[in-house]
Design an enzyme around this catalytic site. Structure first.
Site, PDB file in Angstrom:
ATOM      1  N   ASN A 160      82.460  12.935   7.787  1.00 31.04           N
ATOM      2  CA  ASN A 160      83.843  13.427   7.798  1.00 31.04           C
ATOM      3  C   ASN A 160      84.844  12.435   8.404  1.00 31.04           C
ATOM      4  O   ASN A 160      85.982  12.368   7.982  1.00 31.04           O
ATOM      5  CB  ASN A 160      83.926  14.792   8.487  1.00 31.04           C
ATOM      6  N   GLU A 211      76.211  14.880  18.867  1.00 29.20           N
ATOM      7  CA  GLU A 211      77.506  15.511  18.578  1.00 29.20           C
ATOM      8  C   GLU A 211      77.296  16.372  17.354  1.00 29.20           C
ATOM      9  O   GLU A 211      77.235  15.867  16.236  1.00 29.20           O
ATOM     10  CB  GLU A 211      78.570  14.434  18.288  1.00 29.20           C
ATOM     11  N   CYS A 250      84.398  18.956  12.904  1.00 33.30           N
ATOM     12  CA  CYS A 250      83.370  19.664  13.672  1.00 33.30           C
ATOM     13  C   CYS A 250      83.958  20.632  14.690  1.00 33.30           C
ATOM     14  O   CYS A 250      83.434  21.701  14.930  1.00 33.30           O
ATOM     15  CB  CYS A 250      82.481  18.651  14.375  1.00 33.30           C
ATOM     16  N   GLU A 286      80.983  11.702  24.138  1.00 30.80           N
ATOM     17  CA  GLU A 286      81.575  10.462  23.643  1.00 30.80           C
ATOM     18  C   GLU A 286      82.957  10.348  24.271  1.00 30.80           C
ATOM     19  O   GLU A 286      83.530  11.336  24.729  1.00 30.80           O
ATOM     20  CB  GLU A 286      81.672  10.482  22.116  1.00 30.80           C
TER      21      GLU A 286
HETATM   22  P1  NDP Z   1      73.939  15.737   8.697  1.00 30.33           P
HETATM   23  O1  NDP Z   1      73.294  16.315   9.900  1.00 30.33           O
HETATM   24  O2  NDP Z   1      73.475  16.212   7.381  1.00 30.33           O
HETATM   25  O3  NDP Z   1      73.803  14.156   8.691  1.00 30.33           O
HETATM   26  C1  NDP Z   1      74.227  13.369   9.781  1.00 30.33           C
HETATM   27  C2  NDP Z   1      73.541  12.001   9.710  1.00 30.33           C
HETATM   28  O4  NDP Z   1      72.161  12.117  10.068  1.00 30.33           O
HETATM   29  C3  NDP Z   1      73.543  11.400   8.322  1.00 30.33           C
HETATM   30  O5  NDP Z   1      73.710  10.011   8.436  1.00 30.33           O
HETATM   31  C4  NDP Z   1      72.174  11.758   7.818  1.00 30.33           C
HETATM   32  O6  NDP Z   1      71.740  10.945   6.762  1.00 30.33           O
HETATM   33  C5  NDP Z   1      71.342  11.578   9.053  1.00 30.33           C
HETATM   34  N1  NDP Z   1      70.087  12.326   9.091  1.00 30.33           N
HETATM   35  C6  NDP Z   1      69.769  13.474   8.436  1.00 30.33           C
HETATM   36  N2  NDP Z   1      68.516  13.880   8.791  1.00 30.33           N
HETATM   37  C7  NDP Z   1      68.049  12.974   9.691  1.00 30.33           C
HETATM   38  C8  NDP Z   1      66.820  12.842  10.449  1.00 30.33           C
HETATM   39  N3  NDP Z   1      65.824  13.725  10.349  1.00 30.33           N
HETATM   40  N4  NDP Z   1      66.674  11.787  11.268  1.00 30.33           N
HETATM   41  C9  NDP Z   1      67.679  10.882  11.425  1.00 30.33           C
HETATM   42  N5  NDP Z   1      68.854  10.950  10.734  1.00 30.33           N
HETATM   43  C10 NDP Z   1      69.046  11.987   9.886  1.00 30.33           C
HETATM   44  O7  NDP Z   1      75.508  15.990   8.914  1.00 30.33           O
HETATM   45  P2  NDP Z   1      76.664  15.748   7.875  1.00 30.33           P
HETATM   46  O8  NDP Z   1      76.736  14.313   7.518  1.00 30.33           O
HETATM   47  O9  NDP Z   1      76.507  16.774   6.787  1.00 30.33           O
HETATM   48  O10 NDP Z   1      77.962  16.076   8.748  1.00 30.33           O
HETATM   49  C11 NDP Z   1      78.428  17.363   8.934  1.00 30.33           C
HETATM   50  C12 NDP Z   1      77.958  17.925  10.265  1.00 30.33           C
HETATM   51  O11 NDP Z   1      78.304  17.040  11.322  1.00 30.33           O
HETATM   52  C13 NDP Z   1      78.632  19.241  10.606  1.00 30.33           C
HETATM   53  O12 NDP Z   1      77.676  20.136  11.139  1.00 30.33           O
HETATM   54  C14 NDP Z   1      79.635  18.856  11.668  1.00 30.33           C
HETATM   55  O13 NDP Z   1      79.966  19.919  12.531  1.00 30.33           O
HETATM   56  C15 NDP Z   1      78.911  17.749  12.374  1.00 30.33           C
HETATM   57  N6  NDP Z   1      79.871  16.908  13.072  1.00 30.33           N
HETATM   58  C16 NDP Z   1      79.900  16.933  14.441  1.00 30.33           C
HETATM   59  C17 NDP Z   1      80.841  16.198  15.141  1.00 30.33           C
HETATM   60  C18 NDP Z   1      80.860  16.191  16.630  1.00 30.33           C
HETATM   61  O14 NDP Z   1      81.421  15.269  17.191  1.00 30.33           O
HETATM   62  N7  NDP Z   1      80.299  17.173  17.305  1.00 30.33           N
HETATM   63  C19 NDP Z   1      81.862  15.392  14.440  1.00 30.33           C
HETATM   64  C20 NDP Z   1      81.708  15.400  13.012  1.00 30.33           C
HETATM   65  C21 NDP Z   1      80.750  16.149  12.370  1.00 30.33           C
HETATM   66  P3  NDP Z   1      72.221  11.385   5.258  1.00 30.33           P
HETATM   67  O15 NDP Z   1      73.656  11.147   5.221  1.00 30.33           O
HETATM   68  O16 NDP Z   1      71.510  10.514   4.361  1.00 30.33           O
HETATM   69  O17 NDP Z   1      71.820  12.819   5.126  1.00 30.33           O
END
Ligand code: NDP
Length: 701
Positions: A366, A463, A497, A675
């Site tokens: 995002n 996060e 998020c 962070e």
């Molecule tokens: P995901 O959890 O699907 O993916 C996050 C990252 O982790 C991606 O790069 C993903 O790869 C990677 N990943 C997935 N599975 C694994 C694993 N088992 N081991 C290591 N890496 C892995 O999140 P989204 O990208 O869909 O983002 C949306 C989510 O992020 C929402 O829940 C949102 O709330 C949260 N978010 C939280 C924030 C915060 O600061 N608290 C800020 C922004 C978003 P791939 O892309 O290939 O799946």
């Protein structure tokens, strides 16, 4: 998310530029050896101390002058490229900018020659030159891949780059007798056209775009064939623009070998980077912040194409927030330290704050650039090396950050980007050579990462997601509360998020609140994210859009009243993308699916309440705890309520503002660690305690 306002210092900037120009004059006249700090100061009519204040020493000054020359050509290339739309036009843009008349003038030419003579001996200059060369090659190669087979593109790009340098150098050494700008460009143009004609005659049809670049990203080929989720036999997947479905480029997935190689390179690089004084690391981060700001428009456009977010947002938030973060941690890098502990007359102790080593950053889609900066800045400031994996849906801007950091002087290997899906993330998380993982992602991913990290007892910063409450009391200033609720739900099409998606409004004002809200929601402009007036762009992918639409359907089934929105937007060109209208549900109950689960889309649930204790209890009745907001004009109530809300980041009379100075993160299942702010330093360093004896050893043995 909105950054705090940055302070700009135009006078300082102007003074710096003047000194750089004087240095170029001096180099042109007196050469490298003859150019000294005192001499520059005398020419500029300032004290040597002032020059030292801005640039440190002669090396710092020459470094800045060389960067300035290289940057100017780079900007010329980009400007010319923006004006053309064909691959051949882009090749010509590179040639024309590098061989422009100003590069053939006596002053610029002599300064370039002075630097070239030093490249073999001065590491910093060599780095600037190699970044510039890599960029030129990459621009040429990307354009050529659309015109000739991949193997030919590689070698032809190298030939064109070598000819640009060769023609210019011969001309300069001959005192501009051998060629001028016009004849040099004509020679190169004829050469390129000849080679392209020859390739067209020889090449088998259809073979375009294959070999990956170091960072794993290549430009889009002319014939789309893959979706973003599918990895081809060549280990590449396509990344698409969610606003129109067009392929933006191909990305190469990093596997075991690439991850191992990256960790090995990072380990070597970190040992040197971590040993530098904080002030030197700070200098690199500060330069990177300046470069990000200078390239704001270009990076904002890239981010908008990759994410579907409106350019009106990316232009003021995404890049700026990343730059602020680099600048902020540059400041902290200089003051990192431990403490002295008095242990009486016979001893004292002290602590050292040391880097962890090689750390991994894994990003969500995002805020791709912002997330990369929020992780890289504290990690690098503390002396770590970072390997960053962006989300597979948004692979591009992290690569730009890597380029910018290197251009700013970061040694190779200290910040690397690896592309791929969850499997690549898993390889990093499980790698024995990595000491920490910082993830931004979903709660489920956070649990998987923590489980994997536990095998080698790595530190984690998580996060994660949220379902945050925003509480509007009856004494709140209504317009502000409505504005806050809009910021809390519809920025980045609701893909934030910390969004306050459960909007609790005091029963006595709910009707008025909804009237004001709906009026403003209905006036929001949904459209092409690149259009400056657009306020609501596309969701990240088709799959995600269907997930959001299915939540909307569920909300209706479970009895929530749809007030506005609630559907996909397909008018005109928008049919090619993944747009959902900003949606408001009223008459929601706490047990509804849309009120309990994170939707990560533009869907607001409005709930009403009667009294303070009741609303606090309901607001806390969730496994999440990322953020919370309160709108009220009662000062004591504001602080009383905030103190009882279970959330890591809170706002009083505002929402979703995230200045870098304030720590950001969640409690409960929304995450671990913080962070931003000084708090982030704790998560990228480890303490060493040292006991120092001042007397003899009193041993009973
Ligand atoms: P995901 O959890 O699907 O993916 C996050 C990252 O982790 C991606 O790069 C993903 O790869 C990677 N990943 C997935 N599975 C694994 C694993 N088992 N081991 C290591 N890496 C892995 O999140 P989204 O990208 O869909 O983002 C949306 C989510 O992020 C929402 O829940 C949102 O709330 C949260 N978010 C939280 C924030 C915060 O600061 N608290 C800020 C922004 C978003 P791939 O892309 O290939 O799946």
């Amino acid at each position: 998310m909105q950054p705090a306002e940055s302070l700009h210092e135009p006078i300082e900037e102007m003074r710096r530029r003047q000194l750089v120009e004087v240095t170029i004059d001096s180099l042109a006249e007196l050469g490298y050896v003859g150019t000294t700090l005192a001499q520059i100061a005398a020419r500029a009519g300032v004290s040597p101390g002032l020059v030292a204040h801005y640039f440190g020493d002669k090396d710092g000054l020459l470094d800045a002058a060389f960067r300035s020359l290289a940057r100017r050509v780079g900007e010329q290339v980009r400007t010319r490229m923006r004006r053309v739309s064909t691959p051949r036009g882009r090749i010509q843009a590179v040639i024309d900018a590098n061989l422009a008349p100003e590069e053939f003038d006596q002053r610029t030419g002599s300064a370039w020659l002075a630097f070239w003579g030093q490249l073999l001996h001065v590491e910093r200059l060599k780095r600037i030159q190699s970044v510039y060369q890599r960029r030129t090659l990459s621009s040429l190669r990307n354009a050529l891949r659309k015109l000739v087979p991949a193997t030919e593109a590689q070698s032809l790009a190298a030939m064109i780059a070598a000819m640009i340098d060769g023609i210019w150098l011969r001309a300069a050494l001959s005192g501009w007798q051998e060629a001028d700008s016009e004849s040099a460009r004509a020679t190169l143009t004829a050469f390129v056209d000849g080679r392209l004609r020859a390739c067209a005659a020889e090449a088998p049809p259809g073979e375009v775009g294959a070999a990956g670049e170091p960072a794993g990203v290549t430009a889009a080929a002319s014939s789309p064939g893959r979706t973003s989720a599918a990895v081809g036999a060549d280990g590449q997947f396509a990344s698409i623009n969610p606003a129109n479905g067009e392929i933006l480029g191909y990305v190469t997935v990093a596997g075991v070998a690439q991850v191992d190689a990256a960790v090995a390179a990072a380990t070597i690089a970190q040992a040197r980077w971590g040993a530098l004084p904080g002030v030197e690391r700070a200098r690199v981060l500060r330069r990177a912040a300046d470069l990000l700001r200078a390239r704001n428009q270009e990076l904002a456009e890239l981010e908008t194409r990759d994410t579907g977010k409106p350019i009106q947002e990316t232009r003021v938030v995404d890049v700026a927030s990343g730059a602020d973060c680099l600048e902020y941690f540059a400041g902290l890098a200089q003051s990192l330290g431990g403490e002295h502990i008095d242990l009486g007359p016979a001893a004292f102790g002290y602590t050292r704050r040391e880097p962890l080593g090689v750390v991994a950053g894994i990003g969500a889609w995002n805020y791709p650039l912002q997330i990369a900066c929020w992780k890289a800045a504290p990690a690098l400031a503390c002396g770590n090396a970072m390997i960053f994996k962006p989300a597979e849906l948004t692979p591009f801007s992290a690569v730009k950050l890597q380029e910018i950091l290197i251009e700013a002087g970061l040694p190779a290997g200290v910040f690397q980007v690896l592309q791929g899906f969850a499997e690549t993330g898993r390889l990093l998380t499980r790698h024995a050579g990595i000491r920490k993982v910082s993830l931004t992602g979903e709660v489920g991913t956070g649990k998987a990462v923590m489980g994997d990290a536990a095998q080698s007892l790595k530190n984690v910063t998580l996060e994660l997601g949220g379902k945050s409450p925003l509480i509007v009391f009856d004494d709140a200033k209504l317009d502000n509360a409505v504005g806050g609720a809009l910021l809390a739900n519809f920025y980045s099409s609701g893909q934030v998020c910390s969004n306050g998606t459960r909007v609790f409004v005091h029963r006595s004002i709910k009707k008025r609140f909804l009237e004001g809200l709906v009026k403003r929601v209905n006036a929001m402009k949904i459209g092409d994210p690149m259009h400056p007036d657009t306020q609501v762009g596309a969701l990240i992918s088709e799959q995600h859009m269907h997930k959001v639409l299915s939540y909307i359907a569920r909300g209706r089934e479970e009895g929530a009243r749809l007030v506005t929105g609630g559907k996909r937007v397909t008018s005109g060109e928008l049919a090619r993308g993944f747009f959902v209208a900003p949606t408001v549900f009223d008459e929601c109950r706490d047990d509804m699916t849309i009120v309990r689960e994170e939707i990560f889309g533009p869907v607001m649930s409005v709930l009403d309440f009667e009294d303070e204790s009741e609303v606090i209890e309901r607001a806390n009745a969730t496994p999440f705890g990322l953020a919370a907001g309160v709108f009220t004009n009662d000062l004591t109530r504001a602080h009383r309520v905030i103190a009882r809300l279970q959330a890591g980041t809170c706002w009083i009379n505002h929402y979703n503002v995230t200045p870098v100075e304030l720590p950001f993160g969640g409690v409960k299942q929304s995450g671990l660690g913080r962070e931003n702010g000084r708090a982030a330093l704790e998560h990228y360093t480890q303490l060493k305690s040292v006991y120092v004896a001042m007397g003899d050893v009193d041993s009973p043995y």
